[in-house]
Design a protein around this motif. Structure first.
Motif, mmCIF file in Angstrom:
data_model
loop_
_atom_site.group_PDB
_atom_site.id
_atom_site.type_symbol
_atom_site.label_atom_id
_atom_site.label_comp_id
_atom_site.label_asym_id
_atom_site.label_seq_id
_atom_site.Cartn_x
_atom_site.Cartn_y
_atom_site.Cartn_z
ATOM 1 N N ALA A 30 2.767 3.322 -0.359
ATOM 2 C CA ALA A 30 2.554 2.001 -0.952
ATOM 3 C C ALA A 30 2.150 0.985 0.114
ATOM 4 O O ALA A 30 1.283 0.133 -0.123
ATOM 5 N N LEU A 31 2.748 1.084 1.296
ATOM 6 C CA LEU A 31 2.358 0.196 2.395
ATOM 7 C C LEU A 31 0.902 0.438 2.790
ATOM 8 O O LEU A 31 0.158 -0.503 3.086
ATOM 9 N N GLY A 32 0.490 1.696 2.799
ATOM 10 C CA GLY A 32 -0.895 2.016 3.114
ATOM 11 C C GLY A 32 -1.847 1.494 2.056
ATOM 12 O O GLY A 32 -2.873 0.868 2.368
ATOM 13 N N ARG A 33 -1.511 1.728 0.786
ATOM 14 C CA ARG A 33 -2.375 1.267 -0.305
ATOM 15 C C ARG A 33 -2.461 -0.241 -0.359
ATOM 16 O O ARG A 33 -3.474 -0.807 -0.785
ATOM 17 N N GLY A 34 -1.410 -0.924 0.085
ATOM 18 C CA GLY A 34 -1.392 -2.382 0.055
ATOM 19 C C GLY A 34 -2.427 -3.030 0.955
ATOM 20 O O GLY A 34 -2.734 -4.214 0.791
ATOM 21 N N LEU A 35 -2.970 -2.266 1.901
ATOM 22 C CA LEU A 35 -3.986 -2.800 2.796
ATOM 23 C C LEU A 35 -5.403 -2.685 2.224
ATOM 24 O O LEU A 35 -6.323 -3.316 2.736
ATOM 25 N N ILE A 36 -5.563 -1.880 1.185
ATOM 26 C CA ILE A 36 -6.897 -1.474 0.741
ATOM 27 C C ILE A 36 -7.344 -2.238 -0.509
ATOM 28 O O ILE A 36 -6.585 -2.383 -1.468
ATOM 29 N N HIS A 37 -8.584 -2.694 -0.467
ATOM 30 C CA HIS A 37 -9.246 -3.261 -1.658
ATOM 31 C C HIS A 37 -10.653 -2.685 -1.707
ATOM 32 O O HIS A 37 -11.535 -3.116 -0.963
ATOM 33 N N ASP A 38 -10.880 -1.731 -2.578
ATOM 34 C CA ASP A 38 -12.172 -1.036 -2.661
ATOM 35 C C ASP A 38 -12.766 -1.248 -4.052
ATOM 36 O O ASP A 38 -12.276 -0.704 -5.033
ATOM 37 N N HIS A 142 -8.917 -2.083 6.444
ATOM 38 C CA HIS A 142 -9.351 -3.437 6.779
ATOM 39 C C HIS A 142 -9.902 -4.196 5.576
ATOM 40 O O HIS A 142 -10.124 -5.404 5.646
ATOM 41 N N THR A 143 -10.100 -3.493 4.456
ATOM 42 C CA THR A 143 -10.799 -4.105 3.321
ATOM 43 C C THR A 143 -10.051 -5.282 2.704
ATOM 44 O O THR A 143 -10.663 -6.296 2.372
ATOM 45 N N GLY A 144 -8.749 -5.140 2.516
ATOM 46 C CA GLY A 144 -7.995 -6.219 1.885
ATOM 47 C C GLY A 144 -8.033 -7.496 2.693
ATOM 48 O O GLY A 144 -8.305 -8.585 2.164
ATOM 49 N N ARG A 145 -7.769 -7.394 3.975
ATOM 50 C CA ARG A 145 -7.764 -8.579 4.833
ATOM 51 C C ARG A 145 -9.165 -9.154 4.982
ATOM 52 O O ARG A 145 -9.352 -10.376 4.945
ATOM 53 N N ALA A 146 -10.168 -8.284 5.158
ATOM 54 C CA ALA A 146 -11.541 -8.768 5.302
ATOM 55 C C ALA A 146 -11.975 -9.536 4.053
ATOM 56 O O ALA A 146 -12.631 -10.583 4.151
ATOM 57 N N ALA A 188 -1.802 1.012 11.035
ATOM 58 C CA ALA A 188 -1.062 0.347 9.969
ATOM 59 C C ALA A 188 -0.235 -0.819 10.507
ATOM 60 O O ALA A 188 -0.199 -1.906 9.903
ATOM 61 N N PHE A 189 0.416 -0.599 11.642
ATOM 62 C CA PHE A 189 1.245 -1.667 12.224
ATOM 63 C C PHE A 189 0.395 -2.886 12.586
ATOM 64 O O PHE A 189 0.737 -4.024 12.250
ATOM 65 N N LEU A 190 -0.720 -2.650 13.271
ATOM 66 C CA LEU A 190 -1.573 -3.757 13.685
ATOM 67 C C LEU A 190 -2.179 -4.490 12.486
ATOM 68 O O LEU A 190 -2.252 -5.725 12.470
ATOM 69 N N GLU A 191 -2.606 -3.724 11.477
ATOM 70 C CA GLU A 191 -3.238 -4.364 10.325
ATOM 71 C C GLU A 191 -2.231 -5.176 9.527
ATOM 72 O O GLU A 191 -2.539 -6.284 9.062
ATOM 73 N N TRP A 192 -1.013 -4.662 9.353
ATOM 74 C CA TRP A 192 -0.002 -5.437 8.653
ATOM 75 C C TRP A 192 0.407 -6.663 9.468
ATOM 76 O O TRP A 192 0.665 -7.742 8.909
#
Length: 202
Positions: A30-38, A142-146, A188-192
């Motif tokens: 879930a933490l991994g998926r939370g970073l992604i927006h595709d 990087h998609t969610g943050r970008a 994951a750590f850096l992106e979060w």
């Protein structure tokens, strides 16, 4: 009384640890998926590939968008690279070596060193080219943050073209297994960390 309360708290902590360990694959995923927006690809005026991918996955994903007919060209973001070689130039040479025509790619050299600064450069370039819709290609993590950064930058500029996020696979990160290798954990750590600090404008 104090000893009984301490015992209950200890049991609760132990239970939480056991549950957390037993369900670790679920919440880590879930933490991994939370970073992604595709959003996936769709017809657009151009694709834009963000800088910062040393394995070429972002660039090759963007090149395939041209090959499959989604866009006619790719704008390649190019900050300063290693040994004095601009990243856009290095990426395009890499693409040509992989068999993609050089005229599919448009280099965009700049000096931005963050996604926020990069977004301003790119959006100004797209405005100058009268682009109405583009596909924004970057690594999946990087998609969610970008996306949030580009939307905020468009608001600050008084509007901008419509865009869709297209996720490129990463060499080490996967939403369902990033914790299984060192580079995935670092990513994951850096992106979060960047995601959380970005909320506070840091």
């Amino acid at each position: 009384m104090w000893a009984r309360r301490l015992f209950r708290v200890s049991l609760l902590i132990l239970a939480l640890v056991v549950v957390g360990f037993a369900t670790r694959d679920w919440w880590l995923s879930a933490l991994g998926r939370g970073l992604i927006h595709d959003d996936g690809p769709a017809k657009a005026d151009i694709a834009v590939v963000l800088a910062g991918d040393f394995y070429g996955r972002r660039f090759l994903t963007a090149a395939e968008l041209v090959r499959k007919g989604w866009v006619p060209r790719v704008l390649v973001s190019g900050p300063p690279g290693m040994y004095g070689v601009n990243e856009a130039d290095a990426a395009i040479r890499y693409g040509v070596e992989k068999g993609y025509p050089a005229d599919w790619f448009v280099p965009l050299p700049h000096t931005a060193l963050s996604t926020r600064d990069e977004s301003a450069v790119i959006l100004r370039a797209l405005k100058a080219r009268q682009i109405h819709k583009f596909l924004l290609v970057t690594s999946d993590f990087h998609t969610g943050r970008a996306r949030r950064i580009f939307l905020a930058q468009e608001r600050a500029m008084g509007g901008g073209p419509e865009f869709r996020m297209v996720a490129a696979p990463d060499e080490h990160f996967t939403a369902g297994g990033w914790w299984l290798n060192r580079e995935g954990r670092k990513t994951a750590f850096l992106e979060w960390t960047k995601t959380v600090t970005g909320v506070f404008g840091i």
